[in-house]
Design a protein around this motif. Sequence first.
Motif, short mmCIF file in Angstrom:
data_model
loop_
_atom_site.label_atom_id
_atom_site.label_comp_id
_atom_site.label_asym_id
_atom_site.label_seq_id
_atom_site.Cartn_x
_atom_site.Cartn_y
_atom_site.Cartn_z
N PHE A 170 0.83 -1.20 0.00
CA PHE A 170 0.00 0.00 0.00
C PHE A 170 0.87 1.26 0.00
O PHE A 170 0.64 2.19 -0.77
CB PHE A 170 -0.92 -0.01 1.22
N ALA A 186 -1.79 -3.15 7.60
CA ALA A 186 -1.97 -2.21 6.50
C ALA A 186 -2.96 -1.12 6.86
O ALA A 186 -2.90 -0.01 6.31
CB ALA A 186 -2.43 -2.95 5.24
N CYS A 197 -3.10 2.95 6.00
CA CYS A 197 -4.31 3.60 5.49
C CYS A 197 -4.65 4.82 6.34
O CYS A 197 -5.10 5.85 5.83
CB CYS A 197 -5.49 2.63 5.49
N LEU A 202 -6.94 -6.81 6.67
CA LEU A 202 -5.83 -5.94 6.30
C LEU A 202 -4.77 -5.87 7.40
O LEU A 202 -3.59 -5.65 7.12
CB LEU A 202 -6.32 -4.52 6.01
N TYR A 220 -7.78 0.68 0.10
CA TYR A 220 -6.72 -0.30 -0.09
C TYR A 220 -6.78 -0.91 -1.49
O TYR A 220 -5.76 -1.01 -2.19
CB TYR A 220 -6.79 -1.40 0.97
#
Length: 321
Positions: free
Chosen positions: A24, A244, A248, A241, A314
């Motif tokens: 990401f 991650a 974000c 996720l 994402y």
Amino acid sequence: MTGQPVPVIIDCDTGVDDALALLFAVRHPGLDLRAVTCVAGNTDVDGVVRNTLTVLERAGAPAVPVARGAERPLIEPARHAPVHGVDGMGDLGLPAPARGPADVDAVTLLRREILACPRPVTLVPTAPLTNIALLLRTHPEVTRNIERIVFMGGAVTTGNATPVAEFNVWHDPEAAAVLLTAGVPITMYGLDVFRRVVVPGAEVRRLRASDEPGTRLAGDLLACRPTRQGREPGAEDAGGLGDAGAVCAVADPAGLTTRLLPVEVCLAPGPARGQTVVDLRTGPGESEFHDDGSERAVVDVALDVDVDRYVRLYLETVERH
């Protein structure tokens, strides 16, 4: 996100969901990934370096410097997390990376990149906090060029390493306690939101069918993080996720609901060691009238997350190439 990209450094123990975070960070246009530092956690530190370089290579990342960090916590012995497979990356059988690590250690790289950056850096630790504690104690001058630390760790309610402690903090509680006294703004992205951001099974399967290596890797990694939440069709293929989500939150902080709260880490031996004690009270209690007057760290604690917003963010990001 508008304006210049946010300069970001990720400190990780790659790990399936750390890998999702790296994918990401590389592909989001509002983030400028300046460096990645590695610490033992999900697997041994050499495995973490290998996994990190592999992910960056598959993502088509530019020449981001990667450095090897601490082999073990400040005090505790090394304790790895077997849930990520033997290699720490879901045993996907990925080829060895052609890239190599930087010729400096993690703390040296962190200091160099933070002080050299023309804008204040956002640090995103998604791992045990050993490297960050060593940095803060050895080179406290770096805090003048740190905008914020957004760390994945801790929990307001239930832990995962123990009933009350989250793995990253439990792995090195003393390092987490050092982090909380960094003297810069801190956001705690803990298990309370970490567990909630889940990519639906249909989207995971779509990513896995991609011809683009980074996008396909994101799908394969998500498939290694089954949640089995809900009873809708395809729920068994959904993937969380995890780490991650913390990245974000840097790219889109409006998707996270936080509250400034006192937080301290339990360092005493016993079943509560590694717990992040978050004070949700609206006023002082009896203990405050009898303590020594020491102040507890006050940090932005994530209490809620816009799941659909972060899932959409994402997916849109990792499919860029």
